[in-house]
Design an enzyme around this catalytic site. Sequence first.
Site, PDB file in Angstrom:
ATOM      1  N   ALA A  55       0.792  -1.230   0.000  1.00  0.00           N
ATOM      2  CA  ALA A  55       0.000   0.000   0.000  1.00  0.00           C
ATOM      3  C   ALA A  55       0.834   1.295   0.000  1.00  0.00           C
ATOM      4  O   ALA A  55       0.630   2.163  -0.870  1.00  0.00           O
ATOM      5  CB  ALA A  55      -0.983  -0.034   1.173  1.00  0.00           C
ATOM      6  N   ARG A  90      -5.389   0.034  -8.945  1.00  0.00           N
ATOM      7  CA  ARG A  90      -5.705  -1.023  -7.963  1.00  0.00           C
ATOM      8  C   ARG A  90      -6.706  -0.460  -6.957  1.00  0.00           C
ATOM      9  O   ARG A  90      -6.518   0.648  -6.454  1.00  0.00           O
ATOM     10  CB  ARG A  90      -4.426  -1.518  -7.257  1.00  0.00           C
ATOM     11  CG  ARG A  90      -3.475  -2.257  -8.210  1.00  0.00           C
ATOM     12  CD  ARG A  90      -2.397  -3.007  -7.458  1.00  0.00           C
ATOM     13  NE  ARG A  90      -2.937  -4.161  -6.751  1.00  0.00           N
ATOM     14  CZ  ARG A  90      -2.235  -4.876  -5.849  1.00  0.00           C
ATOM     15  NH1 ARG A  90      -1.001  -4.533  -5.565  1.00  0.00           N
ATOM     16  NH2 ARG A  90      -2.779  -5.921  -5.252  1.00  0.00           N
ATOM     17  N   GLN A 202       3.948 -13.461  -2.030  1.00  0.00           N
ATOM     18  CA  GLN A 202       4.740 -12.321  -1.534  1.00  0.00           C
ATOM     19  C   GLN A 202       5.525 -12.682  -0.275  1.00  0.00           C
ATOM     20  O   GLN A 202       6.569 -12.093  -0.004  1.00  0.00           O
ATOM     21  CB  GLN A 202       3.820 -11.116  -1.226  1.00  0.00           C
ATOM     22  CG  GLN A 202       3.229 -10.456  -2.439  1.00  0.00           C
ATOM     23  CD  GLN A 202       1.836 -10.987  -2.729  1.00  0.00           C
ATOM     24  OE1 GLN A 202       1.538 -12.155  -2.488  1.00  0.00           O
ATOM     25  NE2 GLN A 202       0.962 -10.151  -3.268  1.00  0.00           N
ATOM     26  N   ASP A 243      -3.887  -2.638   4.001  1.00  0.00           N
ATOM     27  CA  ASP A 243      -4.083  -1.880   2.759  1.00  0.00           C
ATOM     28  C   ASP A 243      -5.113  -0.774   2.939  1.00  0.00           C
ATOM     29  O   ASP A 243      -5.123   0.206   2.186  1.00  0.00           O
ATOM     30  CB  ASP A 243      -4.501  -2.809   1.625  1.00  0.00           C
ATOM     31  CG  ASP A 243      -3.297  -3.592   1.134  1.00  0.00           C
ATOM     32  OD1 ASP A 243      -2.978  -4.625   1.750  1.00  0.00           O
ATOM     33  OD2 ASP A 243      -2.656  -3.131   0.178  1.00  0.00           O
ATOM     34  N   ASN A 253      -6.429  -6.500   4.417  1.00  0.00           N
ATOM     35  CA  ASN A 253      -5.043  -6.864   4.105  1.00  0.00           C
ATOM     36  C   ASN A 253      -5.095  -8.083   3.185  1.00  0.00           C
ATOM     37  O   ASN A 253      -6.182  -8.587   2.846  1.00  0.00           O
ATOM     38  CB  ASN A 253      -4.259  -7.155   5.393  1.00  0.00           C
ATOM     39  CG  ASN A 253      -2.763  -7.265   5.151  1.00  0.00           C
ATOM     40  OD1 ASN A 253      -2.169  -6.392   4.505  1.00  0.00           O
ATOM     41  ND2 ASN A 253      -2.135  -8.330   5.606  1.00  0.00           N
ATOM     42  N   LYS A 254      -3.951  -8.554   2.782  1.00  0.00           N
ATOM     43  CA  LYS A 254      -3.848  -9.651   1.816  1.00  0.00           C
ATOM     44  C   LYS A 254      -4.750 -10.836   2.190  1.00  0.00           C
ATOM     45  O   LYS A 254      -4.851 -11.182   3.367  1.00  0.00           O
ATOM     46  CB  LYS A 254      -2.378 -10.083   1.742  1.00  0.00           C
ATOM     47  CG  LYS A 254      -2.052 -11.178   0.755  1.00  0.00           C
ATOM     48  CD  LYS A 254      -2.546 -10.920  -0.649  1.00  0.00           C
ATOM     49  CE  LYS A 254      -2.067  -9.616  -1.221  1.00  0.00           C
ATOM     50  NZ  LYS A 254      -2.742  -9.271  -2.512  1.00  0.00           N
TER      51      LYS A 254
END
Length: 365
Positions: A55, A90, A202, A243, A253-254
């Site tokens: 982010a 995004r 990631q 994020d 978040n992810k």
Amino acid sequence: MRIEGRHYRSIWPSEDGRGVLVIDQTKLPFAFALKRLETMTEAAEAIRSMVVRGAPLIGATAAYGVALAMRVDPSDDHLAHAIATLGATRPTAVNLHWALQRMGRVLRAVSSSEREERAFAEAAFICDEDVDCCRAIGEHGARIIAQIAARKDARPVNILTHCNAGWLATVDWGTALAPIYRAHDQGINVHVWVDETRPRSQGAALTAFELGAHGVPHTVIVDNAGGHLMQEGEVDLCIVGSDRTAANGDVANKIGTYLKALAAHDNGVPFYVALPFSTIDWSIADGVRDIPIEERAAREVTHMTGRAEDGALHTIEVVAPGSLAANPAFDVTPARLITGLITERGVAPASREGLLSLYPERAAA
Ligand code: MRU
């Protein structure tokens, strides 16, 4: 952060002043390659294709994208076009919109002849500010780790993290990893469980690379291993990034973060989220209901890229041909599952009151 003895940020202006350099994160961990962005369109494509990601770094890249646009055409129309193009790259990380709004506000206040210089200066300022925030997050978070370390004699403090919220995801230091780097540098015995973070890995590719380069002991685990390790008493705390954090303390978040928070809650493991102020979206009252979730290509699920024994990168299919695949890239962890938010201003409960105790100036807004 240092890579082979040289200090790097994740983004910086080129020496000739005509472009911006970033680390191509799609090439890591097998190659450390720089990529030069010379136009706003290239900056937008770097964000979309995840050459840069995370982010805060998405926000910093967008800011430089506006600066690159102002170099070509500093008109009001082109400024609006750049902000719209970069803003559509995004959807979940709010730092993108935060940075673009800030660039727009600053640039509309000056004449078009001043805009290029002002834009590069503001983008650099955003980067410096992010580094300061992450450094402070590191200090506040390291105190939490130190308290746990004091109860463990010399045994390692086991910290689980998800995705990559390290220096590669910010401009330097990281959010979730900043307290870990700080604690490690202070001589605290830390060990990190690194969720691999499918589908784009990631954790396995970026977090493991970062921790290895800094000498922090770590072990990569499959995404489903965290709950088991918590039941076994092998996790002392979780720290993840964000994020977008809603005004009520819910955190996007992810994908997979929510499941880790559920497992942590069930096992009495503290679950912290580390974030700078630029990740808070005060306009969203209920994160679970209202944070937009990015849906990415099915191909990221059906295929994986890795290094073969011949040293070359190969992309292979890993899903039964013909099966549909869905790829929501983020989930939202409700505030009730979060032990605390670690920000540049300190640590607070994940709630509206907690956030306002750190940012009292928002109470009037
Ligand atoms: O899709 P990505 O790789 O951009 O997602 C990144 C994350 O989910 C990070 O945890 C988040 O941006 C916090 S970064 C400091």
